[in-house]
Design a protein around this motif. Structure first.
Motif, short mmCIF file in Angstrom:
data_model
loop_
_atom_site.label_atom_id
_atom_site.label_comp_id
_atom_site.label_asym_id
_atom_site.label_seq_id
_atom_site.Cartn_x
_atom_site.Cartn_y
_atom_site.Cartn_z
N SER A 121 0.88 -1.27 -0.05
CA SER A 121 0.10 0.01 -0.12
C SER A 121 0.86 1.19 0.04
N SER A 124 -0.48 4.32 -1.26
CA SER A 124 -1.14 5.70 -1.38
C SER A 124 -1.55 6.30 -0.07
N HIS A 125 -1.16 5.67 1.08
CA HIS A 125 -1.45 6.30 2.32
C HIS A 125 -0.32 7.09 2.69
N ARG A 126 -0.30 8.08 3.55
CA ARG A 126 0.50 8.92 4.14
C ARG A 126 0.54 9.18 5.74
N GLU A 129 5.16 5.75 -5.37
CA GLU A 129 3.98 5.55 -5.84
C GLU A 129 4.02 6.02 -7.17
N THR A 130 4.47 7.33 -7.33
CA THR A 130 4.63 7.64 -8.82
C THR A 130 5.62 6.93 -9.87
#
Length: 368
Positions: A106, A108-110, A135-136
């Protein structure tokens, strides 16, 4: 993420534990004071006012009381220290949980840890930045894999169609079939080699040697002279020596791709390609400029993405496989340089590659 300056975690822990010890010492002194004021036996002072101590009485009376106080301080210290440490290390728990989530795929979380800047919050911000880049990168790789699969599937599908037609049509000219299959197979080989070259440039697995970009520009121009004549494009090469360090083969591929791209994406007739090299303190520059159709800044910003072919994704005989500028960008970054693409006001593209300069001793100068 900008934050206001705050106390460091080490200083916070120091102040917290020091304050707790001061509190514990105060409680201990207060307990002793209370004992002497309220619980000191009268037999410890004689009729002349002299202070004397009966050690057995002290051991029997004072020791159990101090044992109770120390037990209370131990329990109080353990509970207080546990609570204080938990409060101080709570950000680390959030960072650890986010690390586990990232390890499970995962991205996408921050964390987005609130509060002023300290060691934990700087770590959280750095971790958030890393997650964003990962992620990019993963998204780019997935998009690249999808595009590569699509591009590789096309020649295979054409080959299958040609073979099916030939099998059904016994009167079909085998030489024509062979010519078409040769063309399709060549396209597939070119695409595969381009993918391998792009992967090699991304890994940075190459030996470095002194290279002069001005000589590479002349070599690339001579190699593509026939293609330029076929397209009615004039090639002009000029500039000063531009010494750098890197892979001769990769930098030649970089230069060739830029000149090839400038020839193919040019005016139908009477187009011009200018290739120049120059050297500045700490930097050498390779510039390839061409006439052509008007390009918007939005379109130019996407040209380094794999399988982008200018204004439209229409193939011509010499249009390439859509990896030319992507390979240029990867080779440039692998050599510590910067690729800049700028639309020309009158139409066409200005491509600029900046690489670290090499001195007389063969060492790189400048940022890289």
């Amino acid at each position: 993420m900008g934050r206001q300056p705050g106390l460091s975690v080490r200083l916070k822990l120091t102040l917290s534990y020091a304050g707790f010890l001061m509190l514990a010492g105060t409680l201990l002194l207060a307990a002793v004071m209370i004992f002497y004021l309220y619980f000191l036996p009268a037999g410890w002072i004689d009729t002349n006012g002299n202070f004397w101590i009966d050690r057995k009485l002290l051991l029997r009376t004072f020791a159990p009381f101090m044992a109770l106080v120390l037990a209370f301080l131990l329990i109080f210290g353990l509970l207080g220290g546990w609570i204080l440490a938990g409060r101080m290390l709570a950000p680390l728990t959030r960072i650890t949980d986010s690390t586990r989530m990232a390890a499970n795929g995962s991205l996408s979380h921050r964390i987005r840890l609130p509060g002023r800047s300290d060691e934990f919050r700087e770590l959280a911000d750095a971790f958030d930045t890393m997650l964003a880049r990962l992620e990019t990168h993963v998204a780019e790789q997935q998009r690249f894999a999808a595009n590569a699969a699509h591009e590789l599937r096309t020649p295979l599908a054409i080959t299958q169609t040609l073979l099916d037609v030939a099998r059904k049509d016994a009167q079909h000219d085998p030489r024509e079939l062979a010519d078409r299959l040769h063309t399709v197979n060549t396209r597939a080989i070119d695409l595969t080699e381009a993918l391998l070259l792009l992967s090699r440039a991304d890994r940075g697995s190459f030996a470095r040697e002194p290279v002069d970009l001005s000589l590479l520009a002349e070599e690339a121009t001579e190699t593509l002279l026939f293609l330029a004549e076929e397209h009615g494009v004039t090639l002009e090469t000029s500039g000063r020596p531009a010494p750098t360090s890197g892979s001769h083969a990769l930098l030649l591929q970089l230069t060739t791709n830029l000149v090839h791209n400038a020839i193919v994406h040019n005016l139908p007739r009477q187009g011009i390609v200018w290739t120049t090299t120059d050297a500045y303190p700490g930097t050498v520059v390779l510039t390839v400029e061409n006439t052509g159709e008007y390009l918007t800044p939005q379109l130019v910003s996407t040209l380094v993405e794999p399988f982008q072919r200018g204004t439209e994704r229409v193939r011509t005989h010499h249009s390439g496989v859509g990896l030319g500028l992507a390979i240029v960008d990867s080779i440039t970054r692998a050599h510590g340089g910067i690729l800049t693409l700028t639309p020309r006001p009158g139409g066409g593209l200005l491509s600029t590659v900046r690489l670290p300069v090499t001195g007389a001793d063969g060492h790189l100068r400048g940022p890289h």
